[in-house]
Design a protein around this motif. Structure first.
Motif, PDB file in Angstrom:
ATOM      1  N   THR A 257     -22.932  47.188 -76.593  1.00  0.00           N
ATOM      2  CA  THR A 257     -21.611  46.684 -76.223  1.00  0.00           C
ATOM      3  C   THR A 257     -21.357  45.359 -76.920  1.00  0.00           C
ATOM      4  OG1 THR A 257     -21.830  47.731 -74.055  1.00  0.00           O
ATOM      5  CG2 THR A 257     -20.138  46.032 -74.295  1.00  0.00           C
ATOM      6  N   THR A 258     -20.150  45.179 -77.415  1.00  0.00           N
ATOM      7  CA  THR A 258     -19.810  43.954 -78.120  1.00  0.00           C
ATOM      8  C   THR A 258     -18.826  43.113 -77.325  1.00  0.00           C
ATOM      9  OG1 THR A 258     -18.097  45.127 -79.356  1.00  0.00           O
ATOM     10  CG2 THR A 258     -20.255  44.928 -80.398  1.00  0.00           C
ATOM     11  N   TYR A 259     -18.929  41.812 -77.521  1.00  0.00           N
ATOM     12  CA  TYR A 259     -18.065  40.848 -76.855  1.00  0.00           C
ATOM     13  C   TYR A 259     -17.564  39.868 -77.913  1.00  0.00           C
ATOM     14  CZ  TYR A 259     -20.612  42.533 -72.755  1.00  0.00           C
ATOM     15  OH  TYR A 259     -21.178  43.324 -71.787  1.00  0.00           O
ATOM     16  N   TYR A 260     -16.323  39.427 -77.764  1.00  0.00           N
ATOM     17  CA  TYR A 260     -15.736  38.497 -78.730  1.00  0.00           C
ATOM     18  C   TYR A 260     -14.937  37.412 -78.023  1.00  0.00           C
ATOM     19  CZ  TYR A 260     -16.800  42.117 -82.162  1.00  0.00           C
ATOM     20  OH  TYR A 260     -17.453  43.024 -82.960  1.00  0.00           O
ATOM     21  N   ALA A 261     -14.926  36.246 -78.632  1.00  0.00           N
ATOM     22  CA  ALA A 261     -13.999  35.205 -78.208  1.00  0.00           C
ATOM     23  C   ALA A 261     -12.585  35.662 -78.573  1.00  0.00           C
ATOM     24  CB  ALA A 261     -14.329  33.889 -78.901  1.00  0.00           C
ATOM     25  N   ASP A 262     -11.622  35.281 -77.764  1.00  0.00           N
ATOM     26  CA  ASP A 262     -10.245  35.693 -78.022  1.00  0.00           C
ATOM     27  C   ASP A 262      -9.765  35.243 -79.404  1.00  0.00           C
ATOM     28  OD1 ASP A 262      -9.099  35.199 -74.595  1.00  0.00           O
ATOM     29  OD2 ASP A 262     -10.092  36.902 -75.565  1.00  0.00           O
ATOM     30  N   SER A 263     -10.269  34.093 -79.844  1.00  0.00           N
ATOM     31  CA  SER A 263      -9.802  33.524 -81.109  1.00  0.00           C
ATOM     32  C   SER A 263     -10.233  34.332 -82.329  1.00  0.00           C
ATOM     33  CB  SER A 263     -10.300  32.083 -81.250  1.00  0.00           C
ATOM     34  OG  SER A 263     -11.709  32.051 -81.196  1.00  0.00           O
TER      35      SER A 263
END
Length: 130
Positions: free
Chosen positions: A61-67
């Motif tokens: 699973t991947t996660y990212y900062a909104d920016s």
């Protein structure tokens, strides 16, 4: 002692792309790489270190900062013990030192917290000119 080594940073014009890599310095870590949560953080000049992206060890699973969502892609090659951060459509505000990090824990809700990571690289400079 596990050491992580980042590479791939440099100077690029706005709109350009870079691909960062993060490799472990020990064979022991490489063999167990698939069990680590891998993350990328960045520290702009004069600012605090912020979360950029992460990938868990089991589900990927991947996660990212909104920016960076939609522009950056984190991936991993468990066989090579390497994590990657593909950065597209770079902006001047992406200028920072980028750090790779590894956690022995399975992180989900706390994946953005830097104190949950056990090992860090020394960072690689990314500069985006306007």
């Amino acid at each position: 002692q596990v050491q992580l080594v980042e590479s791939g940073g440099g100077l690029v014009q706005a709109g350009g792309s870079l691909r960062l890599s993060c490799e472990a310095s020990t064979r022991t870590f490489t063999r167990t790489f698939s069990t680590y949560t891998m993350g990328w953080f960045r520290q702009p000049p004069g600012k605090e270190r912020d979360f950029v992206a992460a990938t868990t060890w089991n589900t990927g699973t991947t996660y990212y900062a909104d920016s960076v969502k939609g522009r950056f892609t984190i991936s991993r090659d468990n066989a090579k013990g390497t994590s990657y951060l593909q950065m597209n459509s770079l902006k001047p505000e992406d200028t920072a030192v980028y750090f790779c990090a590894a956690s022995r824990q399975y992180l989900s809700g706390s994946v953005r917290l830097s104190d949950k990571y056990d090992y860090w690289g020394r960072g690689t400079q990314v500069t985006v000119s306007s």
